[in-house]
Motif scaffolding. Structure first.
Motif, short mmCIF file in Angstrom:
data_model
loop_
_atom_site.label_atom_id
_atom_site.label_comp_id
_atom_site.label_asym_id
_atom_site.label_seq_id
_atom_site.Cartn_x
_atom_site.Cartn_y
_atom_site.Cartn_z
N TYR A 1 0.86 -1.22 0.03
CA TYR A 1 0.02 -0.16 0.20
C TYR A 1 0.85 1.16 0.21
O TYR A 1 0.42 2.46 0.21
N GLU A 2 2.08 1.25 -0.11
CA GLU A 2 3.09 2.43 -0.30
C GLU A 2 2.59 3.10 -1.46
O GLU A 2 2.45 3.00 -2.46
N GLN B 1 1.55 8.75 7.15
CA GLN B 1 1.14 10.08 7.66
C GLN B 1 -0.14 10.05 7.92
O GLN B 1 -1.15 9.68 7.09
N GLY B 2 -0.46 10.26 9.32
CA GLY B 2 -2.13 10.04 9.41
C GLY B 2 -2.75 11.30 10.08
O GLY B 2 -2.03 12.30 10.59
N SER B 3 -4.00 11.64 9.94
CA SER B 3 -4.95 12.54 10.43
C SER B 3 -6.03 12.19 11.02
O SER B 3 -6.87 11.41 10.54
N GLY C 1 3.00 2.89 14.01
CA GLY C 1 4.32 2.71 14.65
C GLY C 1 4.47 2.24 15.82
O GLY C 1 5.54 2.47 16.55
N GLY C 2 3.11 1.64 16.61
CA GLY C 2 3.09 1.54 17.92
C GLY C 2 2.78 2.51 18.76
O GLY C 2 2.78 4.04 18.46
N HIS D 1 0.62 -2.13 11.05
CA HIS D 1 -0.48 -2.29 10.08
C HIS D 1 -1.23 -1.00 10.15
O HIS D 1 -2.38 -0.68 10.65
N ALA D 2 -0.60 -0.04 9.39
CA ALA D 2 -1.26 1.20 9.40
C ALA D 2 -2.66 1.42 8.84
O ALA D 2 -3.50 2.13 9.22
#
Length: 316
Positions: free
Chosen positions: A146-147, A241-243, A259-260, A279-280
């Motif tokens: 999924y990159e 990168q999340g929001s 990332g834990g 598992h992002a």
């Protein structure tokens, strides 16, 4: 870093090398600004862990709020965890969000890793349910590439409503088939305006396997009116990168899903960080309460491929 020059991540699995360095005077308590035992616990062999644990000044020394034993649990290294406990590490020392390594292990793949003292609480019913949902979600999504993908995981609306909110139009099937043969042959200006929208249990997923548009502030603001969602861009250069966007307002950004747990996480966030480490996509889905039964909503084929209006999606 006297005595540790040239050490690589693989070195922590070479007992002979690490023992020779320690015998030659390498500091068992210091490596590159951190603790050698923490590195070995997460990435090394049980033999190296035992060697270091027998030489350190404190087997439960903290690094960013956690012990080496925490790292062994976090990285699913049960043999390393056992070696640390044999050397005197405390499984029940509270750390991030009040969780101890022992209690966290109850939510992991080896729940009987440590003997649980009578005075230690097990997982609550709510935590057990969270663990079960987490395992099911990770298994359902599986491992997939999924990159470079941008996602919007939105609670409580279906694909049709998401398309309406985005003011998008279904893409022509023939031209879409040509595009999907090789999206990277098209200009970025064009490819960033094509996305897939799929209804899943709990809500919907907007995906762009070749770009970031679904995760942008503008797209997320339109999608989350009266609800909430998690935006994810798997940036090939800088990582995930999340929001978090709630009712069109960015609640948190520059997050790192998968990332834990982090030092300032709540107990619930620590558990989620553990369940979805590495598992992002699962983390993003879980935050929005989505329960996809496969990775199709992320990788395609989507329920509907759409063309988005040509707008500045970096603005709300």
């Amino acid at each position: 870093m006297t005595g540790w020059a040239g050490v690589t991540w693989e070195s922590w699995r070479d007992h002979g090398d690490i023992r020779a360095r320690l015998d030659a005077g390498a500091d068992p308590d210091e490596w590159d600004g951190g603790h050698p035992l923490h590195r070995a616990a997460g990435f090394g062999s049980p033999e190296v862990v035992a060697e270091l644990a027998g030489r350190v000044s404190d087997v439960d020394a903290l690094e960013y709020g956690t012990t080496a034993l925490w790292g062994a649990v976090m990285e699913d290294r049960p043999d390393n965890a056992r070696a640390l406990v044999a050397a005197g590490a405390d499984p029940w020392q509270p750390q991030l969000g009040g969780w101890s390594p022992g209690r966290l292990a109850l939510a992991g793949p080896v729940p009987d890793l440590f003997a649980v003292p009578d005075e230690e609480p097990g997982l609550t019913a709510a935590e057990q349910a969270t663990v079960q949902r987490g395992r099911q979600l990770v298994e359902a999504l599986g491992r997939f590439h999924y990159e470079g993908t941008g996602l919007a995981c939105i609670a409580g609306i279906d694909a049709a409503e998401a398309i309406r909110r985005l003011d998008a139009a279904p893409a022509d099937e023939e031209s879409m088939a040509d595009f999907l043969d090789d999206p990277y042959e098209y200009s970025m200006d064009e490819s960033l305006l094509i996305a897939g929208v799929t209804t899943v249990p709990g809500g919907c997923i907007v995906t762009q396997p070749w770009g970031y548009t679904p995760s942008t502030p503008g797209a997320m603001a339109r999608l989350t009116t009266g609800t909430f969602g998690y935006g994810l861009y798997a940036n090939p250069k800088s990582g995930n990168q999340g929001s978090i966007v709630r009712n069109s307002t960015v609640e948190a950004s520059d997050l790192h899903p998968g990332g834990g747990p982090r030092p300032d996480d709540t107990p619930e966030e620590v558990l989620a960080g553990y369940l979805y480490r590495h598992h992002a996509v699962a983390y993003a889905c879980a935050f929005a309460g989505l329960r996809p039964t496969s990775a199709r909503a992320v990788t395609g084929p989507a329920d509907t491929w759409v063309r988005l209006p040509d707008l500045d999606y970096w603005k709300r």
